[in-house]
Write a protein that holds these residues in place. Sequence first.
Motif, PDB file in Angstrom:
ATOM      1  N   LEU A  88      15.671  73.886  24.603  1.00 26.76           N
ATOM      2  CA  LEU A  88      14.723  74.033  25.429  1.00 26.76           C
ATOM      3  C   LEU A  88      13.791  72.708  26.652  1.00 26.76           C
ATOM      4  O   LEU A  88      14.159  72.261  27.989  1.00 26.76           O
ATOM      5  CB  LEU A  88      13.889  75.101  25.648  1.00 26.76           C
ATOM      6  N   CYS A  89      13.656  71.912  25.332  1.00 27.74           N
ATOM      7  CA  CYS A  89      11.823  70.980  26.040  1.00 27.74           C
ATOM      8  C   CYS A  89      13.645  69.721  26.373  1.00 27.74           C
ATOM      9  O   CYS A  89      12.548  69.280  27.127  1.00 27.74           O
ATOM     10  CB  CYS A  89      11.406  70.554  25.329  1.00 27.74           C
ATOM     11  N   ALA A  92      13.405  70.411  29.703  1.00 25.89           N
ATOM     12  CA  ALA A  92      12.404  70.974  30.601  1.00 25.89           C
ATOM     13  C   ALA A  92      12.502  69.038  30.881  1.00 25.89           C
ATOM     14  O   ALA A  92      11.815  68.740  31.882  1.00 25.89           O
ATOM     15  CB  ALA A  92      11.697  71.210  30.002  1.00 25.89           C
ATOM     16  N   GLY A  95      14.892  68.411  33.526  1.00 23.90           N
ATOM     17  CA  GLY A  95      14.658  68.679  35.097  1.00 23.90           C
ATOM     18  C   GLY A  95      13.838  67.947  35.499  1.00 23.90           C
ATOM     19  O   GLY A  95      13.486  67.931  36.888  1.00 23.90           O
ATOM     20  N   TYR A 186       6.630  64.039  23.991  1.00 25.54           N
ATOM     21  CA  TYR A 186       7.237  64.712  23.162  1.00 25.54           C
ATOM     22  C   TYR A 186       7.850  64.666  21.467  1.00 25.54           C
ATOM     23  O   TYR A 186       7.506  65.376  21.271  1.00 25.54           O
ATOM     24  CB  TYR A 186       8.622  64.765  24.039  1.00 25.54           C
TER      25      TYR A 186
END
Lengths: 213, 202
Positions: A88-89, A92, A95, A186
Amino acid sequence: MCDDRERLLGYVYDDCDAAERRRVDEHLTTCEECREEIAGLRQVRQDLLAWDVPNHESVWKPFAPRKTASLWREVPAWTLAAAASVMLCIGAVGGVATHALTRSAETNSPATEAQIAALRASLMKEVQAEVAARTQVAASNDATPQTVRFEELSQKVSDFINNSQQRHWNDLLGVSNGLSTALRQYKTETDATIASLSSQVELLRAGGLPAGK
Amino acid sequence: MTRTDEELVASATAGDLDSFNQLVARWERPMYALAYRTLGREEEARDVVQETFLRAFRGLKGFKGQAKFSSWLYRIALNLCRDWMRRERRAPVVQVPEGTDAVDLADAQASPAESVEELVARREMSEAVARAMAELPEEQRAAILLKEYHGLTFQEIADTLDCPLSTVKTRLYQGLSVLRRRLERRQAEQASLRRAKFARGV
């Protein structure tokens, strides 16, 4: 038949053929003892009906249908959850990067077009001046100043293109550095989360609880 | 359309697990009844049922349809019961019926038409039958259980117990004769008690 009472069982349980049944029927018409025997067997069968069995719930846990990706059944649930959040990260971050690049291109485009328009206008002036100059000097046959003016013009175009390329390159470098920083940040956060999860799992194990629960 | 046991066995052997689930759903209750009446213990009966189906599942490929699937299951369950009794060196027990207070009795009535007296009589008979059966030799008890409560034919019982047809009839007849004598004696004793109570004016 009186000597072989077991034969009466087939009659009592209706587990004999028609011929045997007829023979027993015929015998019973004349044999009081066998009639009593059959009555006794029927009575005990009636008594046996009273024996109840308590209700019970099913003890069988039905088999689940086979899964094609059997490998995943062996992986603990928390690792699957962690993997899902990593994906998911990454999505993200991708994106955000795409958005940044698109926005950069959008901001650059109008400026570039304006510069090209300015260049075109400048070139048009140069060309018109050049045409006028050539027209004026045609009779004199003096070409040297005209050659110098063309070289200057060529240099200007080349400089403009180089400047434009450099500017785009600098923009890309900026975006790349931003991405790199975001990914490093991250990774630090993910490492901390995994370390925290691992310590919790160790604590559960140390507390005597199975890791799967 | 309902599939036969043999069709479900074929599907299960080919890897269709749901077919085996259907076989369990179909036969779990009869297996429990057999195990409970053989052992007289609910907990152990449940264990036997579970182990019966696990063994059946593991042995499914070896089951060639030489007997009915249900006969094969009954055989596994009876063998497990026998193993348990030998291991524990215990005979079947008779579980005492639940309390006889009004609420319990109302719950246990077979139908609204059954009076409390009839229910009490049925429970006493149930216990008497359980006691008499528990005292029978293992082979006679198994033959009676399979015939009376599971409706197997003589031949199916012979297949299940792996003995000749004539032996099945002998065991059945001897067992029923013993039960008959005991139950008749019990009824005579109860009739005698009732007469005595009546004579005392109770």
